[in-house]
Design a protein around this motif. Sequence first.
Motif, PDB file in Angstrom:
ATOM      1  N   ALA A  55     -48.106  47.387  -0.723  1.00 50.84           N
ATOM      2  CA  ALA A  55     -47.526  46.190  -1.343  1.00 50.84           C
ATOM      3  C   ALA A  55     -46.563  45.505  -0.385  1.00 50.84           C
ATOM      4  CB  ALA A  55     -46.808  46.578  -2.632  1.00 50.84           C
ATOM      5  N   GLY A  56     -45.755  46.319   0.330  1.00 50.73           N
ATOM      6  CA  GLY A  56     -44.824  45.738   1.280  1.00 50.73           C
ATOM      7  C   GLY A  56     -45.522  45.034   2.428  1.00 50.73           C
ATOM      8  N   LEU A  57     -46.584  45.663   2.962  1.00 53.67           N
ATOM      9  CA  LEU A  57     -47.332  45.045   4.054  1.00 53.67           C
ATOM     10  C   LEU A  57     -48.036  43.773   3.592  1.00 53.67           C
ATOM     11  CD1 LEU A  57     -48.862  48.216   5.754  1.00 53.67           C
ATOM     12  CD2 LEU A  57     -47.031  46.751   6.637  1.00 53.67           C
ATOM     13  N   LEU A  58     -48.561  43.807   2.360  1.00 52.48           N
ATOM     14  CA  LEU A  58     -49.221  42.618   1.820  1.00 52.48           C
ATOM     15  C   LEU A  58     -48.232  41.466   1.694  1.00 52.48           C
ATOM     16  CD1 LEU A  58     -51.716  41.291   0.546  1.00 52.48           C
ATOM     17  CD2 LEU A  58     -50.989  42.231  -1.663  1.00 52.48           C
ATOM     18  N   LEU A  59     -47.044  41.774   1.160  1.00 57.17           N
ATOM     19  CA  LEU A  59     -46.027  40.733   1.026  1.00 57.17           C
ATOM     20  C   LEU A  59     -45.595  40.225   2.401  1.00 57.17           C
ATOM     21  CD1 LEU A  59     -44.148  39.150  -0.862  1.00 57.17           C
ATOM     22  CD2 LEU A  59     -42.506  41.038  -0.673  1.00 57.17           C
ATOM     23  N   GLY A  60     -45.414  41.161   3.345  1.00 63.22           N
ATOM     24  CA  GLY A  60     -45.031  40.751   4.689  1.00 63.22           C
ATOM     25  C   GLY A  60     -46.083  39.877   5.345  1.00 63.22           C
ATOM     26  N   GLY A  61     -47.364  40.222   5.112  1.00 67.34           N
ATOM     27  CA  GLY A  61     -48.440  39.406   5.670  1.00 67.34           C
ATOM     28  C   GLY A  61     -48.453  37.996   5.106  1.00 67.34           C
ATOM     29  N   ILE A  62     -48.206  37.894   3.805  1.00 66.80           N
ATOM     30  CA  ILE A  62     -48.159  36.568   3.179  1.00 66.80           C
ATOM     31  C   ILE A  62     -47.010  35.741   3.766  1.00 66.80           C
ATOM     32  CG2 ILE A  62     -47.739  35.343   1.017  1.00 66.80           C
ATOM     33  CD1 ILE A  62     -49.149  37.640  -0.429  1.00 66.80           C
ATOM     34  N   VAL A  63     -45.848  36.388   3.934  1.00 68.55           N
ATOM     35  CA  VAL A  63     -44.691  35.682   4.496  1.00 68.55           C
ATOM     36  C   VAL A  63     -44.985  35.220   5.919  1.00 68.55           C
ATOM     37  CG1 VAL A  63     -42.299  35.954   5.239  1.00 68.55           C
ATOM     38  CG2 VAL A  63     -43.031  36.863   3.026  1.00 68.55           C
ATOM     39  N   LEU A  64     -45.590  36.102   6.731  1.00 65.75           N
ATOM     40  CA  LEU A  64     -45.909  35.728   8.110  1.00 65.75           C
ATOM     41  C   LEU A  64     -46.923  34.587   8.160  1.00 65.75           C
ATOM     42  CD1 LEU A  64     -46.137  39.264   9.775  1.00 65.75           C
ATOM     43  CD2 LEU A  64     -44.351  37.525  10.123  1.00 65.75           C
ATOM     44  N   LEU A  65     -47.928  34.666   7.285  1.00 64.44           N
ATOM     45  CA  LEU A  65     -48.965  33.638   7.260  1.00 64.44           C
ATOM     46  C   LEU A  65     -48.379  32.287   6.875  1.00 64.44           C
ATOM     47  CD1 LEU A  65     -51.967  32.958   7.522  1.00 64.44           C
ATOM     48  CD2 LEU A  65     -52.236  33.554   5.101  1.00 64.44           C
ATOM     49  N   LEU A  66     -47.531  32.299   5.838  1.00 67.24           N
ATOM     50  CA  LEU A  66     -46.918  31.041   5.417  1.00 67.24           C
ATOM     51  C   LEU A  66     -45.935  30.535   6.468  1.00 67.24           C
ATOM     52  CD1 LEU A  66     -46.244  31.758   1.628  1.00 67.24           C
ATOM     53  CD2 LEU A  66     -47.995  30.272   2.598  1.00 67.24           C
ATOM     54  N   GLY A  67     -45.178  31.466   7.071  1.00 66.37           N
ATOM     55  CA  GLY A  67     -44.199  31.056   8.060  1.00 66.37           C
ATOM     56  C   GLY A  67     -44.810  30.429   9.292  1.00 66.37           C
ATOM     57  N   SER A  68     -45.995  30.904   9.681  1.00 67.32           N
ATOM     58  CA  SER A  68     -46.623  30.379  10.890  1.00 67.32           C
ATOM     59  C   SER A  68     -47.090  28.941  10.723  1.00 67.32           C
ATOM     60  CB  SER A  68     -47.813  31.274  11.281  1.00 67.32           C
ATOM     61  OG  SER A  68     -48.815  31.241  10.269  1.00 67.32           O
ATOM     62  N   SER A  69     -47.341  28.524   9.496  1.00 67.48           N
ATOM     63  CA  SER A  69     -47.850  27.165   9.280  1.00 67.48           C
ATOM     64  C   SER A  69     -47.000  26.374   8.286  1.00 67.48           C
ATOM     65  CB  SER A  69     -49.297  27.236   8.765  1.00 67.48           C
ATOM     66  OG  SER A  69     -49.369  28.002   7.576  1.00 67.48           O
ATOM     67  N   TRP A  70     -45.812  26.919   7.946  1.00 66.54           N
ATOM     68  CA  TRP A  70     -45.004  26.310   6.893  1.00 66.54           C
ATOM     69  C   TRP A  70     -44.563  24.900   7.250  1.00 66.54           C
ATOM     70  CZ3 TRP A  70     -44.635  27.637   2.066  1.00 66.54           C
ATOM     71  CH2 TRP A  70     -43.624  27.117   1.267  1.00 66.54           C
ATOM     72  N   GLU A  71     -44.098  24.716   8.467  1.00 70.71           N
ATOM     73  CA  GLU A  71     -43.587  23.403   8.859  1.00 70.71           C
ATOM     74  C   GLU A  71     -44.683  22.346   8.890  1.00 70.71           C
ATOM     75  OE1 GLU A  71     -40.525  22.652   9.175  1.00 70.71           O
ATOM     76  OE2 GLU A  71     -39.819  24.713   8.883  1.00 70.71           O
ATOM     77  N   GLY A  72     -45.913  22.774   9.071  1.00 67.51           N
ATOM     78  CA  GLY A  72     -47.006  21.807   9.115  1.00 67.51           C
ATOM     79  C   GLY A  72     -47.514  21.396   7.751  1.00 67.51           C
ATOM     80  N   LEU A  73     -47.000  22.033   6.683  1.00 64.28           N
ATOM     81  CA  LEU A  73     -47.433  21.700   5.329  1.00 64.28           C
ATOM     82  C   LEU A  73     -46.502  20.678   4.711  1.00 64.28           C
ATOM     83  CD1 LEU A  73     -48.156  25.317   3.977  1.00 64.28           C
ATOM     84  CD2 LEU A  73     -49.819  23.687   4.888  1.00 64.28           C
ATOM     85  N   ASP A  74     -47.059  19.772   3.919  1.00 64.03           N
ATOM     86  CA  ASP A  74     -46.195  18.854   3.179  1.00 64.03           C
ATOM     87  C   ASP A  74     -45.646  19.580   1.955  1.00 64.03           C
ATOM     88  OD1 ASP A  74     -48.264  18.992   1.352  1.00 64.03           O
ATOM     89  OD2 ASP A  74     -49.073  17.011   1.853  1.00 64.03           O
ATOM     90  N   ARG A  75     -44.749  18.928   1.228  1.00 61.19           N
ATOM     91  CA  ARG A  75     -44.094  19.613   0.114  1.00 61.19           C
ATOM     92  C   ARG A  75     -45.091  20.044  -0.952  1.00 61.19           C
ATOM     93  NH1 ARG A  75     -38.870  17.158  -2.903  1.00 61.19           N
ATOM     94  NH2 ARG A  75     -38.149  17.312  -0.740  1.00 61.19           N
ATOM     95  N   ALA A  76     -46.071  19.210  -1.246  1.00 61.90           N
ATOM     96  CA  ALA A  76     -47.062  19.564  -2.270  1.00 61.90           C
ATOM     97  C   ALA A  76     -47.802  20.846  -1.893  1.00 61.90           C
ATOM     98  CB  ALA A  76     -48.045  18.418  -2.465  1.00 61.90           C
ATOM     99  N   ALA A  77     -48.171  20.967  -0.620  1.00 58.73           N
ATOM    100  CA  ALA A  77     -48.872  22.167  -0.172  1.00 58.73           C
ATOM    101  C   ALA A  77     -47.964  23.389  -0.220  1.00 58.73           C
ATOM    102  CB  ALA A  77     -49.403  21.954   1.244  1.00 58.73           C
TER     103      ALA A  77
END
Length: 369
Positions: A55-77
Motif C-alpha cells: 500500500a505504501g509503495l502504491l501510494l508513493g508511486g501515485i505521488v511520484l507519477l503525479l509529481g512528475s507531470s503535475w505542473e503540466g496539468l491544468d487545474r481541471a486535470a
Amino acid sequence: MMVERSVGTALTRLVGQGVLTEEQRTAVLEAVARERSARASGGRWVAEVAAYAGAGLLLGGIVLLLGSSWEGLDRAAQVTALALVTVVLVAGGLALAGGPRALFPWAGRQATASGQVVPGGPGGVGTGGPDPGGLGGAVATVSGGAGPAVSSGSSVPGAAAHTVPMRLAAALFALTSISVAVLVGTSVDDGGNDTAWTWAATAGAIVAVLAYAALPSLLGLLAIAGFGNAAVAAILDQVSGNGTAIGLGIVVVGAVWFAATRFGFAEPAWAGYAVAIVTALAGAQGVLAEDRMWPGYLLGVLVALVCFALYRRQNHPVLVIGGGIALAVAVSEAVWDWTNGSRSAFVVVLIAGAILLVVGAAVLVRGRD
C-alpha cells in the motif's frame, strides 16, 4: 506474559464481585488466547507487512507519477486526478472492510441492551472501550454466558481493528482525509492564498472525523488531531489574526480531546490523552509566546491539574507523565520570566521538586510494602 497475568487477575476480581460468571471469564481467556496465537502466526505477520508495504509503495508511486507531470496539468486535470485517487482509497477501504455494513461499528453497542455480543471484538468479545488488561476493548457480554453485561461506558469500540483487512481499510480511510484536503485546496486555490489552506484543513478535518467514525484507528485519531488543529488555527487566523486568540482556540481543542477521551469517544485512550496534552500545551505556549503574561502559565498549570485529576479516575500512565511535563514547563517558564533568570529562584524550584519526589516515592514504597 505480564499482560495475560493482568487480564486473568482483572477477570478473577470481576468474578469475585459478581460482575462476571466463571463461564464468561473462561470464554474471555480463551478468546484472548486465540487472538494472541493468531498474532504470533509467522505467515500472518508476513502477509500484513507485505500488504502495508504494498500500500505504501502504491501510494508513493501515485505521488511520484503525479509529481512528475503535475505542473503540466491544468487545474481541471489536477482536480480530476485527485478525485480519482480519493475514489480509489474509499473503494479500497470499503472492499477490505467488507462493504458499508461493516462500517460504524460503534452503532452495534445498542445490541448490549439485549445481551448480544458487540460486533467487532475478537473471538466474540465486545470491544466497548478501555480495559485493564489490554484486550483492546472492554468486555460487553460473552456469547453464551449469563449475567450482567460489562461495559466501560465507551461510545466507540477499541481503536485497533482486529483483522488485517480491517486495519488496512482504516488506514485507507484515514489517508482519504489527506487526499480530500489536497483536492479541496487545489480546487479553491487562487495564487496560494490563506483561504485555500483554511478550506483544505477544514475539509481534511471533517473527512478524518467521518473516517474515524466509520472505522476507528490510531492513524485516524492522528489524522483528526492534525487536521483539527490546523483548521482551528487557520480559521481563527482568518477571523482575528491574533496569536492569543489562536492559542486559546487550540487550548479549547485540547479540552475537547480530554472530554472525548474521558467519555470513550477517542480510542485507544492513551493516544487520545496524548493528543489532548500535546494540543493543550501547544495552545498554552501560543498564548505565552504572544504576550508572556500569566494566562499562559496558568493554562499550563491547568493542563497539569486536569491530567492529575483524570489519573485519579483512570490509571493511564500518559496522564501522570503528561501532567508532570506540563507542570514542569509552566513553573520553569514562570520562574524564569518573573525572576529575570535568577539562580536563587532556580534553586528553590529544584529543592521543591526534590522534596515532592522524595515524599511521593516514600508514600509509594510504603503503600507497596
